[in-house]
Design a protein around this motif. Structure first.
Motif, PDB file in Angstrom:
ATOM      1  N   HIS A 113       0.812  -1.220   0.000  1.00 44.02           N
ATOM      2  CA  HIS A 113       0.000   0.000   0.000  1.00 44.02           C
ATOM      3  C   HIS A 113       0.851   1.278   0.000  1.00 44.02           C
ATOM      4  O   HIS A 113       0.345   2.360  -0.280  1.00 44.02           O
ATOM      5  N   ASN A 117       1.283   4.056  -6.905  1.00 45.50           N
ATOM      6  CA  ASN A 117       0.175   3.545  -7.719  1.00 45.50           C
ATOM      7  C   ASN A 117      -0.056   2.045  -7.536  1.00 45.50           C
ATOM      8  O   ASN A 117      -0.313   1.328  -8.506  1.00 45.50           O
ATOM      9  N   TYR A 118      -0.011   1.577  -6.297  1.00 46.19           N
ATOM     10  CA  TYR A 118      -0.168   0.139  -6.053  1.00 46.19           C
ATOM     11  C   TYR A 118      -1.512  -0.392  -6.538  1.00 46.19           C
ATOM     12  O   TYR A 118      -1.631  -1.551  -6.935  1.00 46.19           O
ATOM     13  N   GLU A 119      -2.542   0.481  -6.538  1.00 42.62           N
ATOM     14  CA  GLU A 119      -3.863   0.035  -6.998  1.00 42.62           C
ATOM     15  C   GLU A 119      -3.824  -0.349  -8.478  1.00 42.62           C
ATOM     16  O   GLU A 119      -4.481  -1.295  -8.904  1.00 42.62           O
ATOM     17  N   VAL A 120      -3.050   0.392  -9.270  1.00 46.04           N
ATOM     18  CA  VAL A 120      -2.899   0.106 -10.705  1.00 46.04           C
ATOM     19  C   VAL A 120      -2.196  -1.232 -10.887  1.00 46.04           C
ATOM     20  O   VAL A 120      -2.581  -2.037 -11.748  1.00 46.04           O
ATOM     21  N   LEU A 122      -2.189  -3.777  -8.787  1.00 50.22           N
ATOM     22  CA  LEU A 122      -3.128  -4.841  -8.409  1.00 50.22           C
ATOM     23  C   LEU A 122      -4.255  -5.027  -9.426  1.00 50.22           C
ATOM     24  O   LEU A 122      -4.744  -6.139  -9.617  1.00 50.22           O
ATOM     25  N   GLN A 123      -4.629  -3.965 -10.061  1.00 51.64           N
ATOM     26  CA  GLN A 123      -5.706  -4.053 -11.045  1.00 51.64           C
ATOM     27  C   GLN A 123      -5.242  -4.810 -12.295  1.00 51.64           C
ATOM     28  O   GLN A 123      -6.020  -5.552 -12.899  1.00 51.64           O
ATOM     29  N   LYS A 141      -7.181  -5.904   3.308  1.00 47.05           N
ATOM     30  CA  LYS A 141      -7.527  -5.649   1.904  1.00 47.05           C
ATOM     31  C   LYS A 141      -6.800  -6.583   0.946  1.00 47.05           C
ATOM     32  O   LYS A 141      -7.163  -6.685  -0.227  1.00 47.05           O
ATOM     33  N   PHE A 142      -5.768  -7.293   1.452  1.00 47.61           N
ATOM     34  CA  PHE A 142      -5.036  -8.232   0.606  1.00 47.61           C
ATOM     35  C   PHE A 142      -5.425  -9.690   0.864  1.00 47.61           C
ATOM     36  O   PHE A 142      -5.007 -10.586   0.151  1.00 47.61           O
ATOM     37  N   HIS A 145      -7.782 -11.624  -1.939  1.00 47.01           N
ATOM     38  CA  HIS A 145      -7.818 -10.768  -3.132  1.00 47.01           C
ATOM     39  C   HIS A 145      -7.629 -11.651  -4.360  1.00 47.01           C
ATOM     40  O   HIS A 145      -6.745 -12.502  -4.384  1.00 47.01           O
ATOM     41  N   LYS A 147      -6.317 -11.212  -7.178  1.00 42.68           N
ATOM     42  CA  LYS A 147      -5.057 -11.064  -7.914  1.00 42.68           C
ATOM     43  C   LYS A 147      -3.843 -11.526  -7.105  1.00 42.68           C
ATOM     44  O   LYS A 147      -2.723 -11.517  -7.606  1.00 42.68           O
TER      45      LYS A 147
END
Length: 193
Positions: A113, A117-120, A122-123, A141-142, A145, A147
């Protein structure tokens, strides 16, 4: 092709790195593992690192007998410090025919986290996680998940820091390094000062 990216400064690369990379190559759905030699990790001081090309050469020496594992200098040509999200974008542009995933220890997943841009990441990418003994409880949150794939890999607590400190104190750390890497380190008198 499904390629697992195992990022590290590999300062020096050691048998723990190889055991994890080989385990991922043999016991996951990844076709190849690329050992991405990082010139500058934003979380480490650059002055503690050997020259990039020495670390890359050690990665070549360590992996030459592993057909599913290969070193990569992809980050050498990118702006520093290196951020994984930028490297992944560059790889996608250059090798769009491949599917890239990340390989990391549970300790790194717990700090994901904090990554740029960790969300990118993971996406767009799967993450293959190997266990660590001293990991904190996983961030909720992990957990589960879609991914993130936890791999039942051997737990290894060998570190490059431990090896460097051992060499500095004239300890025999030969069993912790691939033979050719040990010879390269010894020949060049690395980490002795």
């Amino acid at each position: 092709m499904k390629i697992g990216l195992y990022f590290g400064t590999f300062n020096p690369i050691h048998v723990g790195h190889l055991i994890i990379a080989n385990h991922m190559a043999e016991y996951s759905d990844l076709d190849q593992i690329w050992m991405v030699v990082t010139p500058h990790n934003p979380h480490k001081k650059k002055n503690t690192l050997l020259d990039d090309y020495h670390r890359l050469e050690m990665a070549h020496l360590a992996t030459k007998d592993y057909p599913k594992i290969q070193p990569s200098d992809i980050e050498f040509k990118l702006p520093q410090p290196n951020y994984t999200v930028n490297t992944l974008a560059h790889l996608y542009e250059k090798y769009s025919q491949h599917e890239f995933s990340l390989i990391m220890g549970e300790d790194n997943l717990n700090s994901l986290h904090k990554w740029k841009n960790y969300e990118v990441i993971l996406q767009n990418h799967n993450i293959y996680v190997y266990p660590r003994l001293n990991s904190d409880k996983l961030d909720s949150k992990f957990v589960n998940h879609k991914k993130i794939h936890r791999i039942d890999a051997p737990i290894l607590e060998i570190s490059s820091t431990f090896i460097r400190e051992g060499l500095k104190c004239q300890k025999n750390v030969m069993p912790l390094l691939p033979k050719e890497v040990w010879e390269y380190v010894e020949h060049n008198l690395f980490y002795t000062k």
